[in-house]
Design a protein around this motif. Structure first.
Motif, PDB file in Angstrom:
ATOM      1  N   GLU A 275      28.672  42.138  57.019  1.00 25.66           N
ATOM      2  CA  GLU A 275      28.158  40.887  56.481  1.00 25.66           C
ATOM      3  C   GLU A 275      26.737  41.088  55.970  1.00 25.66           C
ATOM      4  N   GLY A 276      26.346  40.245  55.021  1.00 29.97           N
ATOM      5  CA  GLY A 276      24.987  40.321  54.521  1.00 29.97           C
ATOM      6  C   GLY A 276      24.913  40.088  53.037  1.00 29.97           C
ATOM      7  N   GLU A 277      23.719  40.196  52.496  1.00 28.77           N
ATOM      8  CA  GLU A 277      23.495  39.953  51.075  1.00 28.77           C
ATOM      9  C   GLU A 277      23.602  41.255  50.285  1.00 28.77           C
ATOM     10  N   TYR A 278      24.304  41.174  49.154  1.00 30.12           N
ATOM     11  CA  TYR A 278      24.480  42.320  48.268  1.00 30.12           C
ATOM     12  C   TYR A 278      24.005  41.926  46.865  1.00 30.12           C
ATOM     13  N   THR A 279      23.331  42.845  46.213  1.00 27.20           N
ATOM     14  CA  THR A 279      22.773  42.606  44.889  1.00 27.20           C
ATOM     15  C   THR A 279      23.245  43.685  43.930  1.00 27.20           C
ATOM     16  N   ILE A 280      23.649  43.281  42.737  1.00 23.10           N
ATOM     17  CA  ILE A 280      23.965  44.239  41.681  1.00 23.10           C
ATOM     18  C   ILE A 280      22.869  44.149  40.628  1.00 23.10           C
ATOM     19  N   GLU A 281      22.309  45.306  40.305  1.00 24.83           N
ATOM     20  CA  GLU A 281      21.189  45.392  39.358  1.00 24.83           C
ATOM     21  C   GLU A 281      21.635  46.169  38.125  1.00 24.83           C
TER      22      GLU A 281
END
Length: 267
Positions: free
Chosen positions: A98-104
């Motif tokens: 679980e947690g926050e995921y970022t695509i850059e």
């Protein structure tokens, strides 16, 4: 000429339950995906320098600058029906924490685009458990399947594909995506060359908030070829928006064949 601007449509950072037949890969996987708005006149990959997904505890994955295939499971896919690209990487290393995921996304013009989502492991695990409990009954419900030969060569709207849904067995509400292509197995199925698919994400964008919800069948809006083997698979998700999705269940491919087209006779 004017160079179109790269714009992110949406992203995915979610679990994948990989239930395809004949694969050595583990069932529990995860994936990252970023889809783009069309860039008319210029293929989107020519405008992208690099794409990176990041998550908790320093987790980082780089997307491949290549055509996505079943062999490399990392690269870009072109949807010719809507003239847009998405990049996807499938990773056979278990479910996501679980947690926050970022695509850059780093564009060749120097711009940096980012989009994030928060992953719910609880939602994912619950849906997968319901699927595993009812798997055999769901697979037995598919029609057409089992390599059967249709009684005619369908034109657009004539082929109906049906299956059972989780809510019918007391399970959770879920969303269902159908993809059809030529070929008789998961190995032959070409994601880059679909005959037709039920794009619930675009349907929702166009105003159908319930697109794919508990959908137990579709009418295929494509003309099929005679004497051709086709396969389709149905993906189960917990949302019909990419950035809201926590789990994708890839069910086994269902195979059928079209008959020869019978020539008309005169007299």
């Amino acid at each position: 000429m004017n160079v179109p601007e790269v714009r992110i449509f949406d992203i995915m950072a979610c679990d994948v339950y990989w239930d395809f037949d004949g694969t050595p890969l583990p069932r529990e996987q995860h994936k990252f995906l970023v889809s783009f708005h069309p860039t008319p006149g210029v293929p989107t990959p020519e405008l992208v320098e690099s794409i990176t997904a990041r998550g908790p505890d320093g987790y980082e994955v780089v997307f491949g600058d290549q055509r996505f295939t079943a062999a490399n499971t990392n690269g870009h896919i072109y949807d010719r029906t809507l003239d847009y690209y998405w990049y996807m990487v499938n990773l056979p290393t278990g479910f996501l924490p679980e947690g926050e995921y970022t695509i850059e996304v780093l564009c060749i013009d120097g711009r940096v685009l980012r989009k994030s989502r928060t992953h719910s492991a609880t939602t994912s695990r619950e849906l997968v458990e319901h699927y595993k409990n009812e798997r055999e009954r769901i697979l037995a419900s598919y029609s057409p399947s089992g390599g059967e030969v249709l009684d005619r060569v369908p034109v657009s709207g004539e082929l109906r594909c049906d299956w059972a849904t989780l809510d019918g067995f007391g399970g959770p509400d879920a969303y269902y995506i159908h993809r059809l292509a030529e070929g008789g197995s998961a190995k032959e199925f070409d994601t880059q060359n679909l005959t037709w698919w039920d794009n619930i994400f675009v349907q929702r964008l166009r105003g159908d908030e319930r697109a794919g919800l508990n959908r137990g069948g579709v009418d295929v809006h494509a003309d099929l070829r005679p004497e051709t083997t086709y396969s389709y698979f149905v993906e189960i998700t917990d949302a019909n928006a990419q950035s809201e999705t926590n789990i994708c269940v890839f069910q086994p491919h269902q195979v059928f064949r079209t008959p020869a087209r019978v020539a008309s006779t005169v007299g």
